[in-house]
Design a protein around this motif. Structure first.
Motif, PDB file in Angstrom:
ATOM      1  N   ASN A  78       0.844  -1.316  -0.047  1.00  0.00           N
ATOM      2  CA  ASN A  78      -0.076  -0.119  -0.107  1.00  0.00           C
ATOM      3  C   ASN A  78       0.820   1.454   0.100  1.00  0.00           C
ATOM      4  OD1 ASN A  78      -2.441  -1.270  -0.047  1.00  0.00           O
ATOM      5  ND2 ASN A  78      -2.751  -1.138   2.266  1.00  0.00           N
ATOM      6  N   HIS A  79       0.477   2.245  -0.594  1.00  0.00           N
ATOM      7  CA  HIS A  79       0.684   3.485  -0.669  1.00  0.00           C
ATOM      8  C   HIS A  79       0.164   4.418   0.367  1.00  0.00           C
ATOM      9  CE1 HIS A  79       3.364   2.893  -3.972  1.00  0.00           C
ATOM     10  NE2 HIS A  79       2.199   2.194  -4.607  1.00  0.00           N
ATOM     11  N   TYR A  80       0.927   5.540   1.192  1.00  0.00           N
ATOM     12  CA  TYR A  80       0.063   6.641   2.001  1.00  0.00           C
ATOM     13  C   TYR A  80       0.741   7.959   1.785  1.00  0.00           C
ATOM     14  CZ  TYR A  80      -0.554   1.866   4.049  1.00  0.00           C
ATOM     15  OH  TYR A  80      -0.837   0.506   4.418  1.00  0.00           O
ATOM     16  N   TYR A 137       5.682   4.120   0.959  1.00  0.00           N
ATOM     17  CA  TYR A 137       5.052   2.813   0.414  1.00  0.00           C
ATOM     18  C   TYR A 137       5.736   1.812   1.334  1.00  0.00           C
ATOM     19  CZ  TYR A 137       5.114  -1.429  -2.275  1.00  0.00           C
ATOM     20  OH  TYR A 137       5.022  -2.750  -2.811  1.00  0.00           O
ATOM     21  N   TYR A 138       5.050   0.915   1.720  1.00  0.00           N
ATOM     22  CA  TYR A 138       5.347  -0.288   2.520  1.00  0.00           C
ATOM     23  C   TYR A 138       5.362  -1.744   1.968  1.00  0.00           C
ATOM     24  CZ  TYR A 138       5.462  -3.173   6.800  1.00  0.00           C
ATOM     25  OH  TYR A 138       5.649  -4.400   7.584  1.00  0.00           O
ATOM     26  N   ASP A 139       6.384  -2.302   1.918  1.00  0.00           N
ATOM     27  CA  ASP A 139       6.601  -3.470   1.230  1.00  0.00           C
ATOM     28  C   ASP A 139       6.486  -4.730   2.054  1.00  0.00           C
ATOM     29  OD1 ASP A 139       9.063  -3.845   2.666  1.00  0.00           O
ATOM     30  OD2 ASP A 139      10.308  -3.850   0.697  1.00  0.00           O
ATOM     31  N   THR A 191       4.953  10.967   1.037  1.00  0.00           N
ATOM     32  CA  THR A 191       4.102   9.617   0.752  1.00  0.00           C
ATOM     33  C   THR A 191       5.011   8.749   0.748  1.00  0.00           C
ATOM     34  OG1 THR A 191       5.476   9.870  -1.630  1.00  0.00           O
ATOM     35  CG2 THR A 191       3.274  10.835  -1.570  1.00  0.00           C
TER      36      THR A 191
END
Length: 96
Positions: A34-36, A81-83, A79
């Motif tokens: 997801n992106h936040y 991004y979580y992997d 911004t």
């Protein structure tokens, strides 16, 4: 000690925070892939800092830190991004 801002990412993928003093950021319930996005507004007298969660990787060799705009009312967009393992951060500054 700075106050911690806790952002529960299950509640919203996008958030806004006005910082009127130095703050620490905590993100909870991150989901892999997801992106936040976080809109940060300088309040008070400006020149406030935001410390990211430990281990955050910041673009261009940022060493885990972001340099926010300093003027009162300045807006920065972070911004993430979580992997599933790492939290990556990019940011754009000085929307005034």
């Amino acid at each position: 000690f700075p106050v911690t801002i806790t952002w529960n990412t299950l509640t919203s993928f996008n958030a806004t925070v006005t910082i009127a003093d130095n703050r620490d950021l905590s993100l909870t319930n991150l989901l892999a892939g997801n992106h936040y996005a976080l809109r940060v507004v300088q309040g008070g007298t400006g020149s406030n800092t935001l410390t990211l969660p430990a281990g955050t990787l910041v673009e261009n060799g940022g060493g885990g830190t972001v340099t926010l705009s300093t003027a009162v009312g300045a807006i920065d967009i972070l911004t993430f991004y979580y992997d599933g393992t790492n939290l990556y951060c990019s940011y754009i500054t000085d929307f005034t």
